[in-house]
Motif scaffolding. Sequence first.
Motif, PDB file in Angstrom:
ATOM      1  N   ALA A 219      23.844  38.445 -59.787  1.00  0.00           N
ATOM      2  CA  ALA A 219      24.847  39.207 -59.637  1.00  0.00           C
ATOM      3  C   ALA A 219      24.958  40.698 -60.579  1.00  0.00           C
ATOM      4  N   THR A 220      24.203  40.642 -61.652  1.00  0.00           N
ATOM      5  CA  THR A 220      24.169  41.822 -62.684  1.00  0.00           C
ATOM      6  C   THR A 220      22.985  42.495 -62.134  1.00  0.00           C
ATOM      7  N   ASP A 221      22.049  42.023 -61.671  1.00  0.00           N
ATOM      8  CA  ASP A 221      21.179  43.098 -61.070  1.00  0.00           C
ATOM      9  C   ASP A 221      21.498  43.809 -59.964  1.00  0.00           C
ATOM     10  N   GLU A 222      22.425  43.566 -59.159  1.00  0.00           N
ATOM     11  CA  GLU A 222      23.107  44.175 -57.916  1.00  0.00           C
ATOM     12  C   GLU A 222      23.877  45.423 -58.726  1.00  0.00           C
ATOM     13  N   GLN A 223      24.589  45.132 -59.592  1.00  0.00           N
ATOM     14  CA  GLN A 223      25.565  45.819 -60.211  1.00  0.00           C
ATOM     15  C   GLN A 223      24.515  47.196 -60.858  1.00  0.00           C
ATOM     16  N   ARG A 224      23.565  46.513 -61.680  1.00  0.00           N
ATOM     17  CA  ARG A 224      22.650  47.697 -62.166  1.00  0.00           C
ATOM     18  C   ARG A 224      21.903  48.537 -61.305  1.00  0.00           C
ATOM     19  N   ASN A 225      21.747  48.128 -60.018  1.00  0.00           N
ATOM     20  CA  ASN A 225      21.211  49.027 -59.038  1.00  0.00           C
ATOM     21  C   ASN A 225      22.245  49.832 -58.324  1.00  0.00           C
ATOM     22  N   ALA A 226      23.503  49.388 -58.306  1.00  0.00           N
ATOM     23  CA  ALA A 226      24.418  50.231 -57.615  1.00  0.00           C
ATOM     24  C   ALA A 226      25.790  50.191 -58.557  1.00  0.00           C
ATOM     25  N   PRO A 227      25.928  50.659 -59.695  1.00  0.00           N
ATOM     26  CA  PRO A 227      26.857  50.614 -60.405  1.00  0.00           C
ATOM     27  C   PRO A 227      28.169  51.229 -59.721  1.00  0.00           C
ATOM     28  N   ASP A 228      29.268  50.606 -60.180  1.00  0.00           N
ATOM     29  CA  ASP A 228      30.650  51.044 -59.669  1.00  0.00           C
ATOM     30  C   ASP A 228      31.027  52.639 -60.046  1.00  0.00           C
ATOM     31  N   PRO A 229      31.328  53.537 -59.272  1.00  0.00           N
ATOM     32  CA  PRO A 229      31.214  54.980 -59.677  1.00  0.00           C
ATOM     33  C   PRO A 229      32.535  55.095 -60.630  1.00  0.00           C
ATOM     34  N   VAL A 230      33.565  54.391 -60.588  1.00  0.00           N
ATOM     35  CA  VAL A 230      34.619  54.304 -61.615  1.00  0.00           C
ATOM     36  C   VAL A 230      33.976  54.257 -63.000  1.00  0.00           C
ATOM     37  N   TRP A 231      33.070  53.351 -63.223  1.00  0.00           N
ATOM     38  CA  TRP A 231      32.761  53.355 -64.686  1.00  0.00           C
ATOM     39  C   TRP A 231      32.000  54.818 -65.155  1.00  0.00           C
ATOM     40  N   TRP A 232      31.752  55.570 -64.253  1.00  0.00           N
ATOM     41  CA  TRP A 232      31.166  56.758 -64.724  1.00  0.00           C
ATOM     42  C   TRP A 232      32.394  57.844 -64.886  1.00  0.00           C
ATOM     43  N   ASP A 233      33.382  57.532 -63.951  1.00  0.00           N
ATOM     44  CA  ASP A 233      34.381  58.443 -63.716  1.00  0.00           C
ATOM     45  C   ASP A 233      35.296  58.477 -65.051  1.00  0.00           C
ATOM     46  N   GLN A 234      35.563  57.125 -65.698  1.00  0.00           N
ATOM     47  CA  GLN A 234      36.462  56.933 -66.427  1.00  0.00           C
ATOM     48  C   GLN A 234      35.627  56.919 -67.908  1.00  0.00           C
ATOM     49  N   MET A 235      34.698  57.465 -68.305  1.00  0.00           N
ATOM     50  CA  MET A 235      34.073  57.588 -69.504  1.00  0.00           C
ATOM     51  C   MET A 235      34.896  58.419 -70.417  1.00  0.00           C
ATOM     52  N   GLY A 236      35.690  59.495 -69.869  1.00  0.00           N
ATOM     53  CA  GLY A 236      36.522  60.106 -70.794  1.00  0.00           C
ATOM     54  C   GLY A 236      37.647  59.551 -71.190  1.00  0.00           C
ATOM     55  N   ARG A 237      37.947  58.380 -70.909  1.00  0.00           N
ATOM     56  CA  ARG A 237      38.927  57.661 -71.538  1.00  0.00           C
ATOM     57  C   ARG A 237      38.610  56.673 -72.857  1.00  0.00           C
ATOM     58  N   ILE A 238      37.456  56.904 -73.149  1.00  0.00           N
ATOM     59  CA  ILE A 238      37.082  56.475 -74.548  1.00  0.00           C
ATOM     60  C   ILE A 238      37.286  57.164 -75.450  1.00  0.00           C
ATOM     61  N   THR A 239      38.381  57.201 -76.191  1.00  0.00           N
ATOM     62  CA  THR A 239      38.646  58.307 -77.045  1.00  0.00           C
ATOM     63  C   THR A 239      38.313  57.868 -78.553  1.00  0.00           C
ATOM     64  N   MET A 240      38.216  56.542 -78.849  1.00  0.00           N
ATOM     65  CA  MET A 240      38.213  55.905 -80.237  1.00  0.00           C
ATOM     66  C   MET A 240      36.595  56.663 -80.703  1.00  0.00           C
ATOM     67  N   PRO A 241      36.521  56.686 -82.129  1.00  0.00           N
ATOM     68  CA  PRO A 241      34.921  56.943 -82.604  1.00  0.00           C
ATOM     69  C   PRO A 241      33.955  55.944 -81.955  1.00  0.00           C
ATOM     70  N   THR A 242      33.084  56.558 -81.451  1.00  0.00           N
ATOM     71  CA  THR A 242      31.993  55.830 -80.578  1.00  0.00           C
ATOM     72  C   THR A 242      30.480  56.151 -81.114  1.00  0.00           C
ATOM     73  N   LEU A 243      29.806  55.146 -81.392  1.00  0.00           N
ATOM     74  CA  LEU A 243      28.348  55.536 -81.761  1.00  0.00           C
ATOM     75  C   LEU A 243      27.549  54.848 -80.566  1.00  0.00           C
ATOM     76  N   LEU A 244      26.721  55.534 -80.355  1.00  0.00           N
ATOM     77  CA  LEU A 244      25.477  54.944 -79.445  1.00  0.00           C
ATOM     78  C   LEU A 244      24.033  54.894 -80.136  1.00  0.00           C
ATOM     79  N   ILE A 245      23.425  53.745 -80.037  1.00  0.00           N
ATOM     80  CA  ILE A 245      22.119  53.627 -80.741  1.00  0.00           C
ATOM     81  C   ILE A 245      21.080  53.222 -79.771  1.00  0.00           C
TER      82      ILE A 245
END
Length: 237
Positions: free
Chosen positions: A159-185
């Motif tokens: 199931a997770t392989d399928e989602q990695r191949n074709a992620p829900d476009p909403v995930w991309w569209d809603q990244m702007g809703r992440i407003t707390m301090p965020t660190l990517l490593i």
Amino acid sequence: MDTAPRTVKANGITLAYRTWGPEDAPPVLLLHSRGTDGADWTPIAERLVSGVRPRRVYAPDLRGHGSSDWPGAGPDTYAYATMRDDIRAFLTALGIDHADVVGHSLGGAVAYLLAQQTPDLVRRLVLEDVPAPIPLDPPRPPAERPDGELPFDWAMIRATDEQRNAPDPVWWDQMGRITMPTLLIGGGSRSLIPQDQIAVLAELIPGARLVTIDAGHLVHETRPEEFLAVVEALLAE
């Protein structure tokens, strides 16, 4: 220190989890990668609770992993959004209304979905070697199940392989809703995750910072001192 696994009912299933640190300390939630479980975070958790500013650390086993329920194949059984809802219900069940959240790989995807949907719940966000929700090209082929017992539900892998191949476009569209301090490593050139995708993700999240630690995909395991240094600096803000 009591680190024996506990269980709680959340989102209709039983989730196992480990916890460390004083009950009245600020809570930190650690979400593991695919194929592991909450115990993977033990060395990091032990450091977070023994520092100058001790934390109360929670490390659940995601559904289909470790000692949490393995619901099997079914519509949305292992959807990322379902795992997100598990974690939101987990925090509610434990009476936690605000937490710092650290997620690795699959756990990082669950973490950013949680931050998108309930930004007031997440005080600080750390995403360790998590790709942007970009479809794989070429797609990942169906995995073959190894022989013997596994510490995770094989239906989760499919199931997770399928989602990695074709992620829900909403995930991309809603990244702007992440407003707390965020660190990517990012794990650097030795990581199996394309580092340009992590850079894209950092650009999508307002004000996010990106740090690269050339450790491969398992940054917190391979270079724990450097990992903790940047994480603790964010949590102290």
